[in-house]
Design an enzyme around this catalytic site. Sequence first.
Site, PDB file in Angstrom:
ATOM      1  CD  GLN A  64      30.621  -9.894  18.548  1.00 28.87           C
ATOM      2  OE1 GLN A  64      30.351 -10.366  17.444  1.00 28.87           O
ATOM      3  NE2 GLN A  64      31.808  -9.416  18.845  1.00 28.87           N
TER       4      GLN A  64
ATOM      5  CG  ASP B  58      34.082 -16.631  16.431  1.00 24.60           C
ATOM      6  OD1 ASP B  58      34.507 -16.013  15.436  1.00 24.60           O
ATOM      7  OD2 ASP B  58      33.377 -16.127  17.318  1.00 24.60           O
TER       8      ASP B  58
ATOM      9  CE  LYS C 185      31.545 -10.736  13.781  1.00 27.24           C
ATOM     10  NZ  LYS C 185      31.780 -11.015  15.204  1.00 27.24           N
TER      11      LYS C 185
END
Length: 289
Positions: free
Chosen positions: A99, A122, A55
């Site tokens: 994460q 997200d 990422k």
Amino acid sequence: MTSATIIDGKAFAAGLRTRIATQVATFREATGRAPGLAVVLVGEDPASSVYVRSKGKATREAGMESLEYRLPADTDQATLLALVERLNADPAVDGILVQLPLPRQIDAQAVIQAIDPDKDVDGFHPVNAGRLATGVEGFVPCTPLGCLMLLKSIHPSLSGMNAVVVGRSNIVGKPMAQLLLGESCTVTVAHSRTRDLAEVVGRADIVVAAVGVPGLVKGAWIKPGASVIDVGINRTEAGLVGDVEFDVAATRAGAITPVPGGVGPMTIAVLLRNTLVSAGRRAGVAINE
Ligand code: NDP
């Protein structure tokens, strides 16, 4: 014998990333700063470390700023929440991603809910799930949005199609079903308690499999000509495989995503897209989506 169009997610994602990079350059010219994505990793889970590294790399390649925060595995919840608060308040941060999975001592829902919904690239915050369900602008989780982009590359209009989503997780199945409903599909969501999955899948013009069981969706179930999106990523002795029995499904489907090289590369590309969109909204700069 393969008759289906193989949907090349890798190429689609590469094209999307190129378009994003162009718009990032325009954003930088307009504002004098780069869009910023903060990624927080707690602990050293090997798969998560790989995701965070890719990422970061993709973010920088798109011309955005990548801020990485690596915290030890024994970090307590208060420390993580304090970092999220700091990132919420930081004007250089347009997107925040924590994460998952998080270590056991941390309540993942509490952390997700602490993220400013307008920086939740997200799309996991309940506010964004509610916005998606009610058709209000927000952030949509990256993997299902990537699946929708791939589907629309095959069928610009999905209106009236029968769509079956296998899997009902908050990060893939449920938002996927909402997106397809938003496209005026007739949506069925199947899960582990569904009776006669073969019959349910057999009615679908669009199948999205997001289960995590190798080859669960049998090729023989696929309606001839259907579009099949395989979200599953399963590590087996034979290598990475999806949730769909690809070889047989590819002889019946009209279009199908491979694993790897289908949905997988879309997730990071959409994360970059969401971060750019967030930066555009926050700075009042128009972004062409
Ligand atoms: P979850 O484990 O959270 O959800 C799996 C879903 O599948 C559940 O809703 C479960 O039903 C359902 N299910 C399990 N067994 C069966 C069965 N036998 N028949 C029908 N349904 C079943 O997984 P995720 O949604 O997080 O991920 C799904 C897959 O997608 C995984 O392989 C994951 O690795 C992959 N993935 C890939 C991404 C990418 O490409 N970038 C991103 C995210 C995920 P129930 O709710 O009843 O338990």
